[in-house]
Design a protein around this motif. Structure first.
Motif, PDB file in Angstrom:
ATOM      1  N   SER A   1      37.025   0.450 -55.714  1.00 52.04           N
ATOM      2  CA  SER A   1      36.206   1.320 -54.855  1.00 52.04           C
ATOM      3  C   SER A   1      35.198   0.480 -54.079  1.00 52.04           C
ATOM      4  N   GLY A   2      34.632   1.112 -53.071  1.00 50.73           N
ATOM      5  CA  GLY A   2      33.615   0.435 -52.285  1.00 50.73           C
ATOM      6  C   GLY A   2      32.440   0.006 -53.143  1.00 50.73           C
ATOM      7  N   ALA A   3      31.979   0.912 -53.996  1.00 48.45           N
ATOM      8  CA  ALA A   3      30.830   0.585 -54.848  1.00 48.45           C
ATOM      9  C   ALA A   3      31.142  -0.632 -55.722  1.00 48.45           C
ATOM     10  N   GLU A   4      32.347  -0.670 -56.248  1.00 48.99           N
ATOM     11  CA  GLU A   4      32.720  -1.789 -57.118  1.00 48.99           C
ATOM     12  C   GLU A   4      32.772  -3.102 -56.322  1.00 48.99           C
TER      13      GLU A   4
ATOM     14  N   GLY B   1      20.456   2.667 -45.613  1.00 46.50           N
ATOM     15  CA  GLY B   1      21.714   2.051 -46.067  1.00 46.50           C
ATOM     16  C   GLY B   1      22.387   2.875 -47.151  1.00 46.50           C
ATOM     17  N   TYR B   2      23.704   2.740 -47.229  1.00 42.13           N
ATOM     18  CA  TYR B   2      24.473   3.386 -48.310  1.00 42.13           C
ATOM     19  C   TYR B   2      25.456   2.365 -48.868  1.00 42.13           C
ATOM     20  N   HIS B   3      25.444   2.218 -50.193  1.00 43.03           N
ATOM     21  CA  HIS B   3      26.354   1.236 -50.784  1.00 43.03           C
ATOM     22  C   HIS B   3      27.131   1.761 -51.977  1.00 43.03           C
ATOM     23  N   GLY B   4      26.886   3.001 -52.420  1.00 43.11           N
ATOM     24  CA  GLY B   4      27.686   3.556 -53.506  1.00 43.11           C
ATOM     25  C   GLY B   4      26.864   4.344 -54.502  1.00 43.11           C
ATOM     26  N   ARG B   5      27.553   4.749 -55.582  1.00 48.02           N
ATOM     27  CA  ARG B   5      26.945   5.650 -56.562  1.00 48.02           C
ATOM     28  C   ARG B   5      26.889   5.065 -57.976  1.00 48.02           C
ATOM     29  N   THR B   6      27.293   3.826 -58.183  1.00 48.14           N
ATOM     30  CA  THR B   6      27.115   3.200 -59.498  1.00 48.14           C
ATOM     31  C   THR B   6      25.640   2.828 -59.644  1.00 48.14           C
TER      32      THR B   6
ATOM     33  N   ILE C   1      24.068  -5.703 -45.728  1.00 50.13           N
ATOM     34  CA  ILE C   1      23.875  -4.730 -44.644  1.00 50.13           C
ATOM     35  C   ILE C   1      25.209  -4.218 -44.121  1.00 50.13           C
ATOM     36  N   GLU C   2      25.213  -2.942 -43.758  1.00 50.05           N
ATOM     37  CA  GLU C   2      26.358  -2.371 -43.037  1.00 50.05           C
ATOM     38  C   GLU C   2      26.143  -2.700 -41.553  1.00 50.05           C
ATOM     39  N   PRO C   3      27.114  -3.300 -40.873  1.00 50.91           N
ATOM     40  CA  PRO C   3      26.927  -3.637 -39.450  1.00 50.91           C
ATOM     41  C   PRO C   3      26.598  -2.402 -38.608  1.00 50.91           C
TER      42      PRO C   3
ATOM     43  N   GLY D   1      26.797   3.830 -42.080  1.00 49.52           N
ATOM     44  CA  GLY D   1      27.690   4.980 -42.088  1.00 49.52           C
ATOM     45  C   GLY D   1      27.008   6.259 -42.523  1.00 49.52           C
ATOM     46  N   GLU D   2      26.825   6.408 -43.847  1.00 53.11           N
ATOM     47  CA  GLU D   2      26.205   7.636 -44.369  1.00 53.11           C
ATOM     48  C   GLU D   2      24.818   7.829 -43.763  1.00 53.11           C
ATOM     49  N   GLY D   3      24.150   6.744 -43.410  1.00 50.53           N
ATOM     50  CA  GLY D   3      22.803   6.809 -42.848  1.00 50.53           C
ATOM     51  C   GLY D   3      22.758   7.465 -41.475  1.00 50.53           C
TER      52      GLY D   3
ATOM     53  N   ALA E   1      28.250  -8.590 -45.585  1.00 50.07           N
ATOM     54  CA  ALA E   1      28.484  -7.437 -44.717  1.00 50.07           C
ATOM     55  C   ALA E   1      29.211  -6.368 -45.523  1.00 50.07           C
ATOM     56  N   ASP E   2      28.613  -5.189 -45.593  1.00 52.14           N
ATOM     57  CA  ASP E   2      29.287  -4.050 -46.214  1.00 52.14           C
ATOM     58  C   ASP E   2      30.091  -3.363 -45.115  1.00 52.14           C
ATOM     59  N   GLU E   3      31.378  -3.722 -45.031  1.00 55.72           N
ATOM     60  CA  GLU E   3      32.250  -3.137 -43.996  1.00 55.72           C
ATOM     61  C   GLU E   3      33.180  -2.098 -44.616  1.00 55.72           C
ATOM     62  N   VAL E   4      32.682  -1.453 -45.673  1.00 57.71           N
ATOM     63  CA  VAL E   4      33.492  -0.433 -46.345  1.00 57.71           C
ATOM     64  C   VAL E   4      33.858   0.694 -45.370  1.00 57.71           C
ATOM     65  N   GLN E   5      32.884   1.133 -44.578  1.00 55.76           N
ATOM     66  CA  GLN E   5      33.153   2.230 -43.635  1.00 55.76           C
ATOM     67  C   GLN E   5      33.552   1.732 -42.246  1.00 55.76           C
ATOM     68  N   THR E   6      33.019   0.582 -41.833  1.00 58.83           N
ATOM     69  CA  THR E   6      33.246   0.095 -40.464  1.00 58.83           C
ATOM     70  C   THR E   6      34.524  -0.730 -40.328  1.00 58.83           C
TER      71      THR E   6
ATOM     72  N   ALA F   1      36.909  -1.623 -48.183  1.00 55.43           N
ATOM     73  CA  ALA F   1      37.548  -0.562 -48.996  1.00 55.43           C
ATOM     74  C   ALA F   1      38.124   0.462 -48.008  1.00 55.43           C
ATOM     75  N   LYS F   2      38.026   1.723 -48.329  1.00 53.08           N
ATOM     76  CA  LYS F   2      38.386   2.835 -47.442  1.00 53.08           C
ATOM     77  C   LYS F   2      39.666   2.594 -46.615  1.00 53.08           C
ATOM     78  N   GLY F   3      39.520   2.166 -45.367  1.00 51.61           N
ATOM     79  CA  GLY F   3      40.655   2.053 -44.447  1.00 51.61           C
ATOM     80  C   GLY F   3      41.694   1.018 -44.837  1.00 51.61           C
TER      81      GLY F   3
HETATM   82  N1  PLZ Z   1      29.536   1.214 -48.660  1.00 46.59           N
HETATM   83  C1  PLZ Z   1      29.196   1.518 -46.267  1.00 46.59           C
HETATM   84  O1  PLZ Z   1      30.336   4.079 -46.660  1.00 46.59           O
HETATM   85  C2  PLZ Z   1      31.267   5.064 -49.200  1.00 46.59           C
HETATM   86  C3  PLZ Z   1      30.559   8.005 -49.752  1.00 46.59           C
HETATM   87  C4  PLZ Z   1      30.978   9.354 -50.105  1.00 46.59           C
HETATM   88  P1  PLZ Z   1      33.103   4.148 -52.639  1.00 46.59           P
HETATM   89  N2  PLZ Z   1      30.913   6.083 -48.296  1.00 46.59           N
HETATM   90  C5  PLZ Z   1      31.350   7.438 -48.625  1.00 46.59           C
HETATM   91  C6  PLZ Z   1      30.136   9.914 -51.220  1.00 46.59           C
HETATM   92  O2  PLZ Z   1      29.334  10.817 -50.946  1.00 46.59           O
HETATM   93  O3  PLZ Z   1      30.276   9.429 -52.346  1.00 46.59           O
HETATM   94  C7  PLZ Z   1      30.669   3.710 -49.009  1.00 46.59           C
HETATM   95  C8  PLZ Z   1      30.231   3.275 -47.726  1.00 46.59           C
HETATM   96  C9  PLZ Z   1      29.664   2.010 -47.606  1.00 46.59           C
HETATM   97  C10 PLZ Z   1      29.956   1.582 -49.882  1.00 46.59           C
HETATM   98  C11 PLZ Z   1      30.531   2.826 -50.081  1.00 46.59           C
HETATM   99  C12 PLZ Z   1      30.988   3.186 -51.457  1.00 46.59           C
HETATM  100  O4  PLZ Z   1      32.375   3.304 -51.493  1.00 46.59           O
HETATM  101  O5  PLZ Z   1      34.561   3.826 -52.453  1.00 46.59           O
HETATM  102  O6  PLZ Z   1      32.764   5.589 -52.397  1.00 46.59           O
HETATM  103  O7  PLZ Z   1      32.573   3.648 -53.933  1.00 46.59           O
END
Ligand code: PLZ
Length: 444
Positions: A125-128, A152-157, A225-227, A230-232, A258-263, A287-289
Motif C-alpha cells: 500500500s501507499g502507506a507502507e 500533506g497526506y501520506h496514509g493511515r498507519t 512531499i507530494e509534488p 492529493g487529499e489536501g 517524493a510521495d508520488e502515490v497519487q501523482t 502505489a495506486k496507478g
Molecule cells: N500518499 C499521496 O494519496 C492515498 C487515501 C484514501 P494507501 N490516498 C487515498 C483514504 O481515505 O484512505 C495516499 C496518497 C498519498 C499515500 C497514500 C496512502 O496510500 O495505499 O491508501 O495506503
C-alpha cells in the motif's frame, strides 16, 4: 477494450432498490467507520464506466482514487493476472523469488526520474511505501527528523497518520503519533498571505529558514512531499519550490522523498510529476496507478541508499505479490504502449478549459488548479477566499443522481477533484463536465 458499453445510462434512482438492499447489509456487517463516496453497489466496471447491481452505468471521475488510470479490468491487466493465478499465487518473495517482482523493480528503476543507478522494493500500500521510505532514510542518514508539509497526506498507519496533516477524519482520537515528525508551511499559492506571487517569492525561503533554525539541517533524515498534494486538495506549489527543497536536501545530506502515490504513473501528464521541474528525488514512493487496481506499492531510489540496509531489514509477507506484479506489468505496458502520458495532458486540457469556463460563471469557484488528468475546483464564499464546503454536498449529490461519480478533497473539505481513468472516452468526459456545470449552477 472492455466489453462494457461506454455510455452513461440510468435505469433507476441512485441508489436503486438492489443497491439499497445490499447497503442495508453493509450497515449491519461492515464497521460504520468506513466512508462511502457514492451509495451504490458495483457489479462490473470497465474503461470509464461503473455498472451497479441495478444496471445503472455511471461515469467514473475518480478512478478509485487515482488507481485505475488504465481503466477498470484493463485487457493486459486481466490477461496477466489470469495467467499468474493459474501459474502460482504466492511464495513470498523473501522465501522463494520470482521474475515478476524483479521485472516490476526493473520497470520502476527505468521509469522513475534520474539516470543514476536505482534499486526498488515492493510493498502492499501507499502507506507502507511511505513507512519504508522513512525507515530507509533514517537508517541511511543515521538521523531522525522527518519533514512533512501542511495539507500533506501520506496514509493511515501510525507513522503516516502522524505525517498526514489533517486531523478529521484521519487522526482524531488515534494518537499518540510517532515522534520526530515536523510539519512545515506548504507553498499554497491560493491561500498564501499576500497572494500567489508572494508565495513564489517567500515559501521556499521560509521553509528553509524553519528547517535550519527549528530543526537544524544536520538532524533531518528526510524531506517528504507530494509534488502535487492529493487529499489536501490538488495543491500545486509554485515553480521553484520543489527544486529548491531538493537542492537544500542534497546540500545538507538529507534524503529527498517524493510521495508520488497519487501523482505517479502518467496521472499528471508525465510518468511522474517530479519530472515537470526536473526534480530527481533520492527516493520515490509509488502505489495506486502502478497495478491497475491490484494492491501494490514501491520504493525506488539511489542504489547506495537502498542497499545501505542490512540483509533482512526490509520485507513483508505479501509485498510484491506475484499477482499484483503481473497486474503491474500489464498496467505499465498499457501506459507506455497507449501513450497515456500524452492522453493525460489532453484530458487535462479538456477539463481545465471546462472548469475555467465554470469559474467565469460561478463566483463560488475560487480557483481551478491541477495538472494533466488531476484537476480540481476550490469553492469559496464569493468575493474572498473563505472556504465554502457547504455547497459540495449538493453538487456531489446532483452529479450522483445524474450518474456521475466525483470525489472531494481538501483540508477545508471545499475541493472537488477530478481523476478520470486515462482511457475515458472523450464524449463521456465532456458529458461528465457538462453535468458538473449544471450541478454547480443548481447549488447557487
Ligand atoms: N500518499 C499521496 O494519496 C492515498 C487515501 C484514501 P494507501 N490516498 C487515498 C483514504 O481515505 O484512505 C495516499 C496518497 C498519498 C499515500 C497514500 C496512502 O496510500 O495505499 O491508501 O495506503
Amino acid at each position: 477494450m472492455t466489453s462494457i458499453p461506454q455510455v452513461r445510462a440510468l435505469v433507476t434512482d441512485i441508489p436503486g432498490p438492489r443497491s439499497q438492499e445490499i447497503l442495508k447489509r453493509k450497515s449491519e456487517a461492515v464497521s460504520s467507520a468506513l466512508g462511502m463516496a457514492i451509495p451504490i453497489i458495483v457489479e462490473r466496471a470497465g474503461g470509464g464506466i461503473l455498472v451497479d447491481v441495478d444496471g445503472n452505468s455511471i461515469i467514473d471521475m475518480g478512478s478509485g482514487i487515482a488507481v485505475v488510470s488504465v481503466g477498470n479490468s484493463a485487457d493486459r491487466v486481466v490477461a496477466n493476472v489470469k495467467a499468474q493465478v493459474e501459474a502460482f499465487t504466492h511464495t513470498c518473495f523473501m522465501v522463494a523469488p520470482y521474475l515478476g517482482y524483479i521485472e516490476v523493480c526493473e520497470a520502476l528503476n527505468r521509469l522513475t526520474p534520474g539516470t543514476h543507478k536505482k534499486k526498488s522494493i515492493l510493498l502492499n500500500s501507499g502507506a507502507e511505501a511511505l513507512e519504508n521510505a522513512v525507515k530507509i532514510a533514517r537508517h541511511y542518514t543515521k538521523r531522525q527528523a522527518i519533514v512533512v508539509f501542511e495539507h500533506g497526506y501520506h496514509g493511515r498507519t501510525n507513522l503516516t497518520m502522524g505525517m498526514t496533516a489533517k486531523n478529521m477524519p484521519y487522526k482524531e482520537g488515534f494518537g499518540p503519533f510517532a515522534p520526530e515528525v515536523y510539519r512545515m508551511p506548504m507553498a499554497y499559492p491560493f491561500r498564501w498571505e499576500g497572494g500567489a506571487q508572494e508565495c513564489e517569492k517567500e515559501a521556499l525561503e521560509l521553509v528553509i529558514h524553519k528547517m535550519e533554525k527549528e530543526l537544524g539541517a544536520k538532524n533531518i533524515a528526510a524531506i517528504v512531499i507530494e509534488p502535487i498534494q492529493g487529499e489536501g486538495g490538488f495543491i500545486v506549489p509554485p515553480k521553484g519550490f520543489l527544486p529548491g527543497l531538493s537542492k537544500f536536501a542534497t546540500e545538507n545530506g538529507i534524503v529527498f522523498i517524493a510521495d508520488e502515490v497519487q501523482t505517479g504513473f502518467a496521472r499528471t501528464g508525465q510518468m511522474f510529476a517530479s519530472e515537470d521541474e526536473g526534480v530527481v528525488p533520492d527516493l520515490i514512493a509509488t502505489a495506486k496507478g502502478i497495478a491497475g487496481g491490484l494492491p501494490l506499492a514501491g520504493v525506488t531510489g539511489r542504489a547506495e541508499i537502498m542497499d545501505s540496509i542490512h540483509s533482512g531489514g526490509l520485507g513483508g509477507t505479501y509485498g510484491g505479490s506475484p499477482v499484483a506484479c503481473a497486474a503491474a506489468l500489464g498496467a505499465i505496458a498499457t501506459i507506455e504502449e497507449e501513450n497515456l502520458c500524452a492522453r493525460a495532458k489532453e484530458i487535462g486540457a479538456i477539463i481545465s478549459t471546462a472548469l475555467n469556463a465554470m469559474k467565469d460563471k460561478y463566483p463560488i469557484i475560487g480557483e481551478v488548479r491541477g495538472r494533466g488528468a488531476m484537476q480540481a475546483l476550490e469553492f469559496v464564499i464569493p468575493g474572498g477566499i473563505e472556504p465554502n464546503p457547504a455547497v459540495l454536498t449538493g453538487i456531489v449529490k446532483f452529479c450522483q443522481n445524474e450518474g456521475v461519480l466525483i470525489l472531494t478533497a481538501g483540508t477545508y473539505g471545499n475541493v472537488i477533484r477530478l481523476l478520470p481513468p486515462l482511457v475515458m472516452p472523450e464524449n463521456l468526459l465532456r458529458e461528465a463536465l457538462e453535468i458538473l456545470d449544471r450541478a454547480i449552477a443548481s447549488a447557487i
